[in-house]
Design a protein around this motif. Structure first.
Motif, PDB file in Angstrom:
ATOM      1  N   PHE A  83     -58.864 -16.562 -57.754  1.00  0.00           N
ATOM      2  CA  PHE A  83     -58.575 -16.579 -56.308  1.00  0.00           C
ATOM      3  C   PHE A  83     -57.107 -16.832 -56.078  1.00  0.00           C
ATOM      4  N   PHE A 109     -55.006 -13.908 -56.496  1.00  0.00           N
ATOM      5  CA  PHE A 109     -55.276 -12.962 -55.418  1.00  0.00           C
ATOM      6  C   PHE A 109     -54.557 -13.409 -54.137  1.00  0.00           C
ATOM      7  N   ILE A 151     -51.495 -11.446 -52.107  1.00  0.00           N
ATOM      8  CA  ILE A 151     -51.585 -11.070 -50.682  1.00  0.00           C
ATOM      9  C   ILE A 151     -50.415 -11.662 -49.896  1.00  0.00           C
ATOM     10  N   ILE A 187     -65.142 -13.829 -50.936  1.00  0.00           N
ATOM     11  CA  ILE A 187     -63.847 -14.231 -50.389  1.00  0.00           C
ATOM     12  C   ILE A 187     -62.830 -13.098 -50.499  1.00  0.00           C
ATOM     13  N   TYR A 188     -62.898 -12.337 -51.602  1.00  0.00           N
ATOM     14  CA  TYR A 188     -61.997 -11.185 -51.727  1.00  0.00           C
ATOM     15  C   TYR A 188     -62.148 -10.270 -50.533  1.00  0.00           C
ATOM     16  N   LEU A 204     -61.180 -12.083 -47.027  1.00  0.00           N
ATOM     17  CA  LEU A 204     -59.734 -12.239 -46.861  1.00  0.00           C
ATOM     18  C   LEU A 204     -59.080 -10.889 -46.560  1.00  0.00           C
ATOM     19  N   SER A 205     -59.516  -9.853 -47.306  1.00  0.00           N
ATOM     20  CA  SER A 205     -58.941  -8.522 -47.060  1.00  0.00           C
ATOM     21  C   SER A 205     -59.213  -8.097 -45.624  1.00  0.00           C
ATOM     22  N   VAL A 222     -57.034 -10.000 -43.116  1.00  0.00           N
ATOM     23  CA  VAL A 222     -55.636  -9.563 -43.096  1.00  0.00           C
ATOM     24  C   VAL A 222     -55.514  -8.191 -42.439  1.00  0.00           C
TER      25      VAL A 222
END
Lengths: 823, 58
Positions: A215, A218, A222, B4-5, B8-9, B12
């Motif tokens: 995480f 990642f 971002i 969560i990936y 979060l994407s 955003v």
């Protein structure tokens, strides 16, 4: 019903003025003060727009001035139309008018209902704050002349000048584009700042490195992705500016900022991709965001003000030309040729130097030369451009084209143009300090690198070097002056003192000498003080009525002032017989039993009782000299306290007037010594005077109002245009002061000084933060968390400190000053 | 936790969309005049016949 109206004081249904008993017009059972108002009402009623009169906050506009449609004929000339129109495709055209008369919501309502008054108009949109109306119309159904005539008829005459439409308009567009761009940049930086902070939260509180390691990577990627647009779009201006100034060999505040930004980005990229840490992307985004906020805050602009208008804005666009066949034709002023015969009406401006051919010329030169009283000209005399005709219509022959006229030549002199060193406001104090700051910062950074290399710790050396540049990034320093100056500028704007940009405040703080122009600056425009001096005994009521009646018949400015001056309650029912006007001499006529003569001493064969420069009108009734009227300037009432306070504070004051020395005995109480007052000054003399003061090391502030002050206003360290209506033309200047706020001038000067002191103090505060941060940085122990806390914290402290203290000082100074005026 | 990936994407991307909408508004000039519309909205759309009622009132 109408019978009852005549006994009580009636107010005009349209404009709200008191109607004169014998002049009231009744229409549709409603009283009107003049034909103009009645016609507007009729027009609105016919088109079902009477709702206008029910609007709550209706502030009325009188429509006494007569509208001549021919006056606007020039608008249909193709070359002028092309310059004025925003858009045209042959069917639909759009144009933006600037209308100073817009002042209340009923104005918006009426102006947006124009399509009901003229079917050719498709729609009209008002921008209230800019006092503009965008009109879209069908070119086949109506034309510009009809639209402008309609606007003028309902009391909203647009202000049309060509220079406003060309250069100033482009300038306006550039500013609005820049402002849009800075807001877009703030949006991008703010977006990056907010999101990165959010995504960095787990980092601040510590990841569980075993289970959440992936995480973490990642999140970091971002973050880095988000910060890129903030850096390359929002922050690029700083890097570009630093590069530019370095090439010129100057170190300004942008240099350490750009250095900090670049180091922040490269070190973050290194840490993230080498998997060492989270980097400082949050600090980077926050830094850019705060810096841009500061930049935006100091860019306060006033929509309706123009600081760089040149004399063309003052000139009419077109003028009436007398053709060989004896008809009138409208031609653009620029096309006037030598030998053209032009017709100038009441209140119109003479566009080119010319010779008087016909009519009585009474030229008001106050705006050009500072002379307070209109000058009478006789046939064959030359009349210079820029004068305004008052009274009847005159005919002139042009002797010089506009481009070579006295006024234009004056304006085009190189020395009258201010050197435009830089478009942007540069704050000298900030640049001065940031130079030292930058060198100190670089010294500390290299000191750190040398020390750790000597200790044989390369990693730490690089760490410390970059950390110093990051933490030393003078964000708080860069923010203090925009916020302090921006706040001061806003406070001044609220009290009707409008600055061109924030750099003017710094200039004001150093002022030690003030120069005042007389006419229009310390005197009230259009308001001369009339005084009656009796020779033997006073006038009887009947004699006053007779004089007033006679004066009413003449359009001569002095007659008009006498008419205004004499009080009168009873209706004027007596007719004037045998009225005669003798150009340059006076008027005479029979009113009831009185044979009244008003005129010059020479014409009435009177011995001058006292030789001075004031204009006088003598009165003879039935051949017997009764006395005379004296016309004197009326001074603004604040002047006495203001000059007194300025002298007490140690400022040096001067008076520079284009007018004669007639008022000197009255003015000496304000300016104390005769040698401080300079009369008969040409525009060039004024410019020279400012220059000579500056040569002796003085910092000069010039206050003026007319074109004759334009050179001095440009030359002075601070040039302030004083005006009674900020919507009207003012010469190019650094600031525009509403005449009603003139008494506050001393408060503005004090506020400027206090503001500069606040900036110095806030530099001290930001330095403390820098020292704390640097103590971590040189040891190579600066964690991203400390950086992320310290940077916004120092910025917020500085912003809060500067805005609050300047605001407090401003309230204190300007309030205490207001009280001074009251008592 | 792999969601969560995705979350979060999405967050955003949505944030970016709002940013783009704001920039688009800004460019189209919506923020240029922020005063007049507040007055304009209070005007009532009355039929022309109302004016006759009004003039007969007095």
């Amino acid at each position: 019903m109408s019978a009852t109206h005549t006994h009580i004081a009636t107010t005009c249904y349209h404009c709200g003025d008191t109607c004169k008993p014998n002049e009231t017009i009744f229409y549709d059972d409603k009283p009107f003060c003049c034909n103009g108002c009645q016609q507007v009402y009729a027009l609105l009623q016919e088109n079902g727009l009477c709702e206008y009169y029910t609007m709550e906050d209706l502030q009325r506009i009188s429509q006494k001035a007569e509208v001549r449609a021919e006056k606007y004929a020039y608008l249909n000339l193709p070359e002028i139309k092309a310059k004025l129109l925003d858009f045209s495709d042959g069917n639909t055209a759009k144009i933006t008018f600037y209308i100073p008369a817009i002042h209340c919501s009923s104005c918006i309502w009426l102006l947006e209902n124009l399509h009901k008054l003229n079917k050719g108009i498709q729609y009209s949109r008002v921008d209230f704050l800019k006092k503009q109306v965008l009109v879209s119309y069908a070119e086949k159904e109506t034309d510009l002349q009809a639209i402008v005539t309609l606007l003028a008829q309902i009391g909203y005459e647009p202000h049309i000048t060509l220079s406003d439409t060309e250069k100033a308009e482009n300038e306006q567009k550039r500013i609005s584009r820049e402002q849009k761009q800075i807001i877009a940049k703030i949006a991008v930086a703010g977006f990056a700042f907010g999101n990165i902070m959010l995504i960095s939260f787990p980092e601040y509180f510590g990841f569980d490195s075993h289970s959440e390691g992936s995480f973490r990577k990642f999140f970091q990627y971002i973050n880095f992705l988000i910060v890129l647009p903030a850096f390359f779009y929002s922050g690029w201006g700083y890097i570009h500016s630093a590069y530019q100034s370095i090439r010129k060999g100057i170190v300004n505040i942008d240099f350490p900022l750009a250095l900090g930004l670049i180091v922040l980005l490269t070190r973050s990229a290194y840490e993230i991709f080498a998997d060492i840490g989270a980097g400082y992307v949050d600090t980077l985004a926050g830094l850019i965001f705060f810096l841009l906020l500061g930049k935006w805050f100091q860019q306060r602009t006033y929509d309706i003000l123009r600081y760089d208008r040149d004399f063309k804005a003052y000139f009419p666009v077109a003028v009436s030309l007398q053709t060989a066949e004896g008809t009138e034709k409208q031609v653009p002023v620029a096309q006037l040729k030598v030998g053209d015969r032009i017709v100038i009406r009441n209140q119109e401006l003479i566009p080119a130097d010319s010779i008087l051919l016909k009519g009585e010329a009474n030229i008001d030169y106050s705006f050009v030369t500072g002379e307070a009283m209109p000058v009478e000209k006789v046939l064959g005399e030359i009349i210079y451009a820029g004068g305004k005709q008052i009274g009847s219509t005159i005919e002139l022959e042009v002797v010089k084209p506009v481009s070579q006229s006295y006024l234009t030549e004056l304006w085009n002199k190189d020395e009258f143009q201010k050197k435009k060193a830089s478009q942007e406001a540069t704050i000298r104090l900030q640049n001065f300090l940031s130079k030292y700051f930058t060198f100190a910062l670089l010294a500390v950074a290299f000191g750190g690198i040398v020390y750790w290399l000597w200790q044989n710790d390369l990693a730490r050396a690089i760490n410390a070097f970059t950390a110093v540049l990051i933490i030393g990034c003078p964000c708080a320093l860069a923010l203090s002056s925009p916020f302090a100056l921006g706040t001061a500028m806003r406070i001044m704007g609220k009290t009707k003192f409008y600055l061109k940009n924030v750099a003017v405040i710094e200039q004001m703080a150093h002022i030690d000498t003030l120069i005042f122009d007389k006419t229009g600056t310390i005197t009230e425009t259009d308001k001369a003080q009339v005084e009656w001096k009796a020779i033997q005994q006073g006038l009887s009521e009947a004699e006053k009525v007779a004089i007033k009646l006679l004066a009413r018949n003449s359009t001569h400015p002095l007659s008009q002032q006498i008419y205004q001056y004499l009080p009168l309650d009873t209706p004027l029912r007596i007719e004037v017989q045998d009225f005669e006007e003798f150009t340059g001499k006076g008027i005479s006529g029979k009113v009831g039993n009185f044979w009244v003569q008003l005129g010059s001493a020479k014409w009435l064969e009177v011995e001058m009782p006292l030789q001075d420069y004031h204009s006088k009108v003598f009165v003879k009734i039935n051949g017997e000299l009764k006395g005379y009227f004296v016309f004197r300037n009326s001074y603004r009432k604040e002047i006495e306290t203001l000059t007194q306070n300025l002298w007490n504070k140690g400022y040096d004051l001067h008076l520079l007037s284009g007018d004669n020395a007639g008022e000197a005995p009255y003015l000496v109480k304000y300016f104390l010594k005769n040698e401080k007052m300079h009369f008969n000054q040409s525009p060039h003399d004024k410019w020279e005077f400012v220059k000579s003061l500056q040569k002796s090391g003085k910092k000069v502030m010039m206050l003026g109002d007319g074109l004759n002050d334009a050179g001095a206003l440009q030359k002075a360290d601070v040039g302030i245009a004083v005006t009674e209506n900020i919507a009207y033309f003012t010469p190019a200047s650094d600031a525009i002061l509403d005449a009603s706020a003139l008494g506050n001038l001393i408060g503005f000067l004090a506020l400027a000084q206090k503001t500069m002191r606040v900036i110095k103090q806030s530099f001290g505060i930001s330095l403390i933060y820098n020292i704390i941060g640097l103590s971590f940085a040189v040891q190579g122990t600066l964690s991203p968390l400390i950086a992320a806390i310290l940077m916004p914290l120092s910025s917020v402290t500085v912003v809060a400190f500067t805005t609050l203290s300047v605001k407090a000082k401003g309230n204190f100074l300007l309030k205490s000053n207001r009280q001074n005026i009251n008592c | 936790m792999a969601v969560i990936y995705f979350l979060l994407s999405v967050s955003v991307i949505m944030g970016t969309l709002f940013l783009l909408v704001f920039l688009w508004n800004l460019r189209s000039g919506q923020y240029e005049d922020d005063y007049t519309p507040s007055i304009r909205i209070l005007f009532e759309d009355k039929k022309p016949s109302n004016s006759e009622n009004f003039s007969s009132k007095t």
